[in-house]
Design a protein around this motif. Structure first.
Motif, PDB file in Angstrom:
ATOM      1  N   GLY A 165     -10.406  83.079 -83.669  1.00 23.89           N
ATOM      2  CA  GLY A 165     -10.807  84.312 -84.335  1.00 23.89           C
ATOM      3  C   GLY A 165     -12.177  84.231 -84.972  1.00 23.89           C
ATOM      4  N   PHE A 201     -12.372 102.113 -76.178  1.00 24.21           N
ATOM      5  CA  PHE A 201     -11.593 101.823 -77.386  1.00 24.21           C
ATOM      6  C   PHE A 201     -10.113 101.551 -77.136  1.00 24.21           C
ATOM      7  CE2 PHE A 201     -15.285 104.081 -79.145  1.00 24.21           C
ATOM      8  CZ  PHE A 201     -15.704 103.082 -80.009  1.00 24.21           C
ATOM      9  N   GLN A 255     -15.475  89.160 -90.313  1.00 23.35           N
ATOM     10  CA  GLN A 255     -15.071  88.412 -89.114  1.00 23.35           C
ATOM     11  C   GLN A 255     -15.942  88.728 -87.899  1.00 23.35           C
ATOM     12  OE1 GLN A 255     -11.698  89.380 -86.961  1.00 23.35           O
ATOM     13  NE2 GLN A 255     -11.277  87.298 -86.290  1.00 23.35           N
ATOM     14  N   PHE A 276      -5.541  83.484 -83.161  1.00 22.31           N
ATOM     15  CA  PHE A 276      -5.661  84.796 -82.527  1.00 22.31           C
ATOM     16  C   PHE A 276      -5.134  84.796 -81.100  1.00 22.31           C
ATOM     17  CE2 PHE A 276      -7.907  87.909 -85.174  1.00 22.31           C
ATOM     18  CZ  PHE A 276      -8.087  87.135 -86.306  1.00 22.31           C
ATOM     19  N   LEU A 282       3.015  88.474 -85.943  1.00 23.05           N
ATOM     20  CA  LEU A 282       1.742  88.574 -85.237  1.00 23.05           C
ATOM     21  C   LEU A 282       0.586  88.588 -86.242  1.00 23.05           C
ATOM     22  CD1 LEU A 282       1.200  91.262 -82.472  1.00 23.05           C
ATOM     23  CD2 LEU A 282      -0.615  90.608 -83.994  1.00 23.05           C
ATOM     24  N   ALA A 334      -7.008  92.965 -80.617  1.00 22.55           N
ATOM     25  CA  ALA A 334      -8.017  92.937 -79.579  1.00 22.55           C
ATOM     26  C   ALA A 334      -9.320  93.584 -80.030  1.00 22.55           C
ATOM     27  CB  ALA A 334      -7.483  93.633 -78.333  1.00 22.55           C
ATOM     28  N   GLY A 363       5.604  92.520 -85.627  1.00 22.91           N
ATOM     29  CA  GLY A 363       4.288  92.889 -86.135  1.00 22.91           C
ATOM     30  C   GLY A 363       3.836  91.972 -87.254  1.00 22.91           C
ATOM     31  N   SER A 392      -2.251  87.178 -79.906  1.00 17.83           N
ATOM     32  CA  SER A 392      -2.422  88.082 -78.770  1.00 17.83           C
ATOM     33  C   SER A 392      -1.258  87.947 -77.801  1.00 17.83           C
ATOM     34  CB  SER A 392      -3.732  87.786 -78.037  1.00 17.83           C
ATOM     35  OG  SER A 392      -4.816  87.979 -78.899  1.00 17.83           O
ATOM     36  N   GLY A 421       1.394  90.016 -79.053  1.00 14.83           N
ATOM     37  CA  GLY A 421       1.079  91.423 -78.806  1.00 14.83           C
ATOM     38  C   GLY A 421       1.381  91.802 -77.369  1.00 14.83           C
ATOM     39  N   VAL A 422       0.999  90.918 -76.441  1.00 13.81           N
ATOM     40  CA  VAL A 422       1.235  91.206 -75.034  1.00 13.81           C
ATOM     41  C   VAL A 422       2.734  91.233 -74.744  1.00 13.81           C
ATOM     42  CG1 VAL A 422       0.949  90.268 -72.711  1.00 13.81           C
ATOM     43  CG2 VAL A 422      -0.988  90.305 -74.283  1.00 13.81           C
ATOM     44  N   GLN A 477      -8.773  92.803 -73.164  1.00 15.34           N
ATOM     45  CA  GLN A 477      -9.185  91.597 -73.888  1.00 15.34           C
ATOM     46  C   GLN A 477      -7.986  90.884 -74.497  1.00 15.34           C
ATOM     47  OE1 GLN A 477     -12.258  92.114 -76.721  1.00 15.34           O
ATOM     48  NE2 GLN A 477     -13.837  91.946 -75.162  1.00 15.34           N
ATOM     49  N   ALA A 478      -7.016  91.673 -75.003  1.00 16.24           N
ATOM     50  CA  ALA A 478      -5.827  91.051 -75.584  1.00 16.24           C
ATOM     51  C   ALA A 478      -5.103  90.232 -74.531  1.00 16.24           C
ATOM     52  CB  ALA A 478      -4.900  92.111 -76.164  1.00 16.24           C
ATOM     53  N   MET A 489       0.017  96.786 -82.219  1.00 12.22           N
ATOM     54  CA  MET A 489      -0.612  95.618 -82.822  1.00 12.22           C
ATOM     55  C   MET A 489      -1.480  94.868 -81.821  1.00 12.22           C
ATOM     56  SD  MET A 489      -0.086  95.613 -85.948  1.00 12.22           S
ATOM     57  CE  MET A 489      -0.783  94.011 -86.366  1.00 12.22           C
ATOM     58  N   ALA A 490      -1.095  94.921 -80.556  1.00 12.20           N
ATOM     59  CA  ALA A 490      -1.912  94.253 -79.554  1.00 12.20           C
ATOM     60  C   ALA A 490      -3.311  94.825 -79.610  1.00 12.20           C
ATOM     61  CB  ALA A 490      -1.310  94.456 -78.178  1.00 12.20           C
ATOM     62  N   PRO A 527      -9.934  96.926 -75.155  1.00 16.02           N
ATOM     63  CA  PRO A 527      -9.238  96.021 -76.089  1.00 16.02           C
ATOM     64  C   PRO A 527      -7.940  95.474 -75.511  1.00 16.02           C
ATOM     65  CG  PRO A 527      -9.926  98.007 -77.219  1.00 16.02           C
ATOM     66  CD  PRO A 527     -10.201  98.214 -75.776  1.00 16.02           C
ATOM     67  N   TYR A 528      -7.201  96.336 -74.791  1.00 10.94           N
ATOM     68  CA  TYR A 528      -5.963  95.858 -74.185  1.00 10.94           C
ATOM     69  C   TYR A 528      -6.250  94.746 -73.196  1.00 10.94           C
ATOM     70  CZ  TYR A 528      -2.258  98.787 -75.995  1.00 10.94           C
ATOM     71  OH  TYR A 528      -1.312  99.332 -76.797  1.00 10.94           O
ATOM     72  N   TRP A 539      -8.140  80.942 -78.932  1.00  5.35           N
ATOM     73  CA  TRP A 539      -9.197  81.469 -79.810  1.00  5.35           C
ATOM     74  C   TRP A 539      -8.744  81.463 -81.269  1.00  5.35           C
ATOM     75  CZ3 TRP A 539     -10.767  86.888 -81.473  1.00  5.35           C
ATOM     76  CH2 TRP A 539     -12.076  86.870 -81.992  1.00  5.35           C
ATOM     77  N   TYR A 598      -6.449  88.804 -71.975  1.00  6.91           N
ATOM     78  CA  TYR A 598      -7.243  87.591 -71.732  1.00  6.91           C
ATOM     79  C   TYR A 598      -7.074  86.592 -72.890  1.00  6.91           C
ATOM     80  CZ  TYR A 598     -11.369  84.640 -71.984  1.00  6.91           C
ATOM     81  OH  TYR A 598     -12.204  83.566 -72.137  1.00  6.91           O
ATOM     82  N   LEU A 599      -7.171  87.121 -74.132  1.00  4.39           N
ATOM     83  CA  LEU A 599      -7.086  86.229 -75.300  1.00  4.39           C
ATOM     84  C   LEU A 599      -5.735  85.541 -75.392  1.00  4.39           C
ATOM     85  CD1 LEU A 599      -8.924  88.318 -78.015  1.00  4.39           C
ATOM     86  CD2 LEU A 599      -9.668  86.178 -76.981  1.00  4.39           C
TER      87      LEU A 599
END
Lengths: 303, 450
Positions: free
Chosen positions: A41, A23, B84, A270, A260, B6, A257, A274, A277-278, A30-31, B1-2, A27-28, A39, A33-34
């Motif tokens: 979304g 969790f 989504q 997305f 984003l 994700a 924020g 991302s 976000g990064v 993936q962020a 937010m990241a 996700p981090y 993408w 990568y995204l």
């Protein structure tokens, strides 16, 4: 027995690590990568675009406005919050008349509870409450009118000059209480004999605070600075609820924020979101490292 | 937010190689859309101001037609957040009402191939009268509203008309009438001010509320050519004479001091409540305002909508022309398990019976022709129905807001500045034109044409 101990340790650590991995870490990852894709979304495929998203950020006027505004909050929120919290905490522990010296001002126990109240309100409620404060003809205008400062009345959130300071003030107001409690606890762990010795040597209250108390609670201040810095880089919820637009007027309260969120959920970008976000992740990381380094002092060990 | 962004993307790398089996049944007179026997149906709708009564009503009709099907019906507030991941993983419901602040970007859904072409539904016989196609039951513009690049992907259920709202009782009391031209409007504003009431207020925190009368004035002045030029991102579209004149007209409310002080800082609720309590005479809004203000409107207020006044005698469209659009977007996902059932559900929903129920329970105009005939309408809804009647074919609407949300954000920001008196009409137009040019030049944004 020894073997059994490790088995127990692994058994105890595995579930939380697994949860953390699924969790938080994944996700981090993936962020990251995204951020390199376009993408939208919604589709199952995403095309790689390399670093284009990051390059676009620096010509995006909204993102730049957001950086500017977060920068402002980053300077004001930690400084003002820590200054106020230190002042109140010192009043609660060092203040009071001569007879109460070292026990804080009269009723300090009650104040300690009162200061903590804002911390109990959720950000959403804060936002709504302060809308009533700032709305034209609201509490703040009423207060100014009552003390004869009618000339200062205005639409606080609709004026680009006052909107960001108004939001920043709410952040400070809601954060101060927690740090008062934190600093009070730290100050109370300062041994009274040191303070008494300094007083006997003729040190005034301000000198005691500056030379004895502050250095001994410096660790707490440092931690507070990092936490408040992270808080100042966010601000999304308050801005989303309180401000004109939101993010206005004229992008005066745009925060990273919000940019984003809008990119992801309104524009369906997305990958680009991302990338923001990064970028925010690295800004936060850098600032934390810098803050810890810049505020580094020799540590005083109290045995 | 990241983290948030994700988490939602959880499935993007997982892929979906095996599209679900989509059964179809035999097409018969009674089953024109070929719904397979006994196939279940899942309906997810936006549970907003219009309530769930009408979608439930359609479920009842559907169950009568397909007694073997198990129908699930769910109302949500944040449609996008819930659906989504289901769209990405290829397991969407069979019917979605994609509406509300948390809706999915419908253009992006269409571009990602996630939507079913509704042509079969539109050409199917309607439930009311097999001789009439579903398409011919709908008010003008509804099919066009749901069409992207020549394909109908969604159908909106509620018909919204924008205009300028006032209290009939207040106007009768002072002997005022809703003005037909902007010059009359400015003259009336002086008179209203003389009576100690602010002529206008507006929902300042959300500047698009004021953009509606502004772009209505512009559309009336320049006609549909002006509207299409704006939507098609043509060079200098925002600097057309009609647009500049409209911005100037609205700006005169500011320079004339006709707007309730502090309006630029009011939320829609605050502004509308100020209007309902008689602090201001006019407020711009869409036809949902009557339902929205139900609990606040005083007895005998008698709210009514007037069309936006004509800009000048040389206007391309008549005074009665109104900005209208449909909302509450119903769609059938392309990867649904029972898309034929989804289409048949919409056939039930867009029937006269369900539409009449909608007008009564939701106090709004359904898109089905004649659905409000013979109903006892409230004061506001009656004025909206009358305005639509007068307008006839002269209903216009802009698309840039749905097509290019990036542009809409900048339009709203600029309009906020115009109404706060910090920008003049030229600066307003320059700023929006620059944003429109940037969108036009950005290859990553899908373009549409009308």
């Amino acid at each position: 027995m020894r073997h059994g101990k490790y088995r127990f340790l692994i058994g105890a650590l595995a579930p939380p690590l697994l949860l953390y991995g699924v969790f938080v870490v994944s996700p981090y990852a993936q962020a990251f990568y995204l951020a390199l894709t376009d993408w939208d979304g919604l589709s199952a495929e995403a095309g790689l675009v390399g670093l284009a998203n990051f390059a676009d950020l620096w010509s995006d006027p909204l993102f730049l406005a957001a950086l500017r505004n977060n920068g402002f909050m980053l300077i004001v929120v930690p400084t003002a919050t820590i200054a106020l919290a230190l002042f109140f905490a010192a009043c609660l522990t060092l203040g009071g008349g001569t007879r109460r010296r070292g026990r804080g001002v009269h009723g300090s126990g009650l104040y300690r509870i009162l200061y903590f109240f804002p911390q109990l309100l959720s950000v959403a409620i804060l936002g709504v409450l302060f809308q009533f404060v700032y709305t034209p003809g609201g509490l703040l205008d009423g207060l100014l009118g009552a003390v004869g400062l009618d000339g200062l009345q205005r639409s606080w959130l609709a004026d680009p000059a006052t909107a960001l300071p108004a939001v920043t003030a709410v952040m400070i107001w809601s954060a101060v209480g927690f740090y008062v409690v934190l600093f009070t606890a730290a100050m109370e762990s300062v041994p009274t004999d040191i303070v008494e010795a300094a007083t006997l040597d003729g040190a005034g209250r301000f000198t005691v605070f500056r030379r004895i108390t502050l250095p001994l609670v410096w660790d707490s201040v440092q931690v507070a600075y990092v936490y408040l810095g992270i808080l100042a880089l966010d601000g999304f919820a308050l801005v989303q609820i309180m401000t004109v637009g939101p993010g206005g007027p004229d992008n005066a309260t745009e925060v990273i924020g919000l940019t984003l969120y809008r990119s992801a959920f309104t524009y369906g970008e997305f990958g680009y979101a991302s990338a923001m976000g990064v970028t925010l992740f690295f800004i936060t990381l850098t600032l934390t490292a810098l803050a810890l380094r810049a505020t580094k002092r020799e540590r005083v060990e109290l045995a | 937010m990241a983290g948030t962004a994700a988490v939602l993307s959880g499935c993007v790398t997982a892929g979906n190689d095996d599209p679900a089996e989509q059964a179809t049944g035999a097409v018969t007179e009674d089953n024109p859309l070929g719904v397979p026997d006994g196939a279940d149906l899942e309906v997810v709708m936006f549970d907003g101001g219009y309530g769930q009564e009408y979608t439930q009503h359609a479920v009842t009709l559907y169950e009568q037609r397909h007694p073997d099907a198990a129908v699930t019906h769910e109302g949500l507030q944040k449609v996008g957040e819930v659906l989504q991941p289901r769209f990405v993983s290829g397991e969407p419901p069979d019917v979605v009402d994609n509406t509300g602040a948390g809706r999915l970007d419908i253009a992006a859904l269409a571009a990602a191939g996630q939507l079913t072409d509704l042509a079969d539904l539109l050409d199917a016989p309607s439930l009311d009268d097999p001789a009439v196609k579903v398409r011919d039951l709908l008010l003008p513009g509804v099919v066009e509203d749901g069409t992207l690049d020549g394909t109908a992907y969604f159908l909106n259920y509620s018909y919204v008309v924008w205009g300028i709202w006032y209290s009939r009782s207040l106007f009768d009391q002072h002997g005022w009438t809703a003005p037909a031209t902007w010059d009359d409007m400015l003259a009336l504003c002086e008179e209203i001010k003389g009576a100690g009431i602010a002529p206008w207020t507006w929902q300042g925190k959300y500047p698009e509320y004021m953009m509606d009368p502004l772009q209505s004035l512009a559309a009336k002045a320049g006609g549909l050519d002006l509207v299409y030029a704006v939507d098609n991102l043509e060079p200098d579209a925002w600097k057309q004479d009609g647009v500049l004149a409209a911005a100037d007209a609205i700006h005169r409310l500011v320079t004339g001091g006709h707007i309730l002080a502090g309006s630029e800082g009011l939320s829609h609720t605050e502004a509308q409540n100020a209007w309902c309590s008689g602090e201001a005479a006019f407020i711009p809004c869409g036809s949902w305002i009557e339902g929205e203000q139900q609990g606040v409107t005083p007895e005998g207020f008698d709210m009514a909508m007037a069309p936006v006044p004509a800009l000048s005698a040389a206007d391309a469209l008549p005074y009665g022309a109104v900005q209208g659009a449909s909302s509450e977007s119903f769609l059938v996902p392309a990867q649904a398990l029972n898309p034929r059932g989804g289409l048949d559900y919409l056939r039930c929903l867009f029937s006269g019976e369900v539409a009449r129920g909608f007008a009564e329970s939701a106090k709004a105009m359904p898109v089905v022709k004649g659905a409000t005939d013979g109903l006892d309408l409230t004061s506001g809804l009656a004025s909206v129905a009358a305005a639509l009647e007068t307008a006839g074919e002269n209903v216009f609407g802009y698309k840039y807001r749905t097509w290019y949300p990036e542009l809409a954000v900048e339009v709203d920001t600029a309009t906020g500045e115009l109404l706060a008196g910090r920008a003049d009409p030229e600066q307003w137009a320059d700023r929006i034109q620059a944003a429109a040019d940037a969108v036009a030049a950005d290859d990553s944004i899908a373009k549409y044409e009308r």
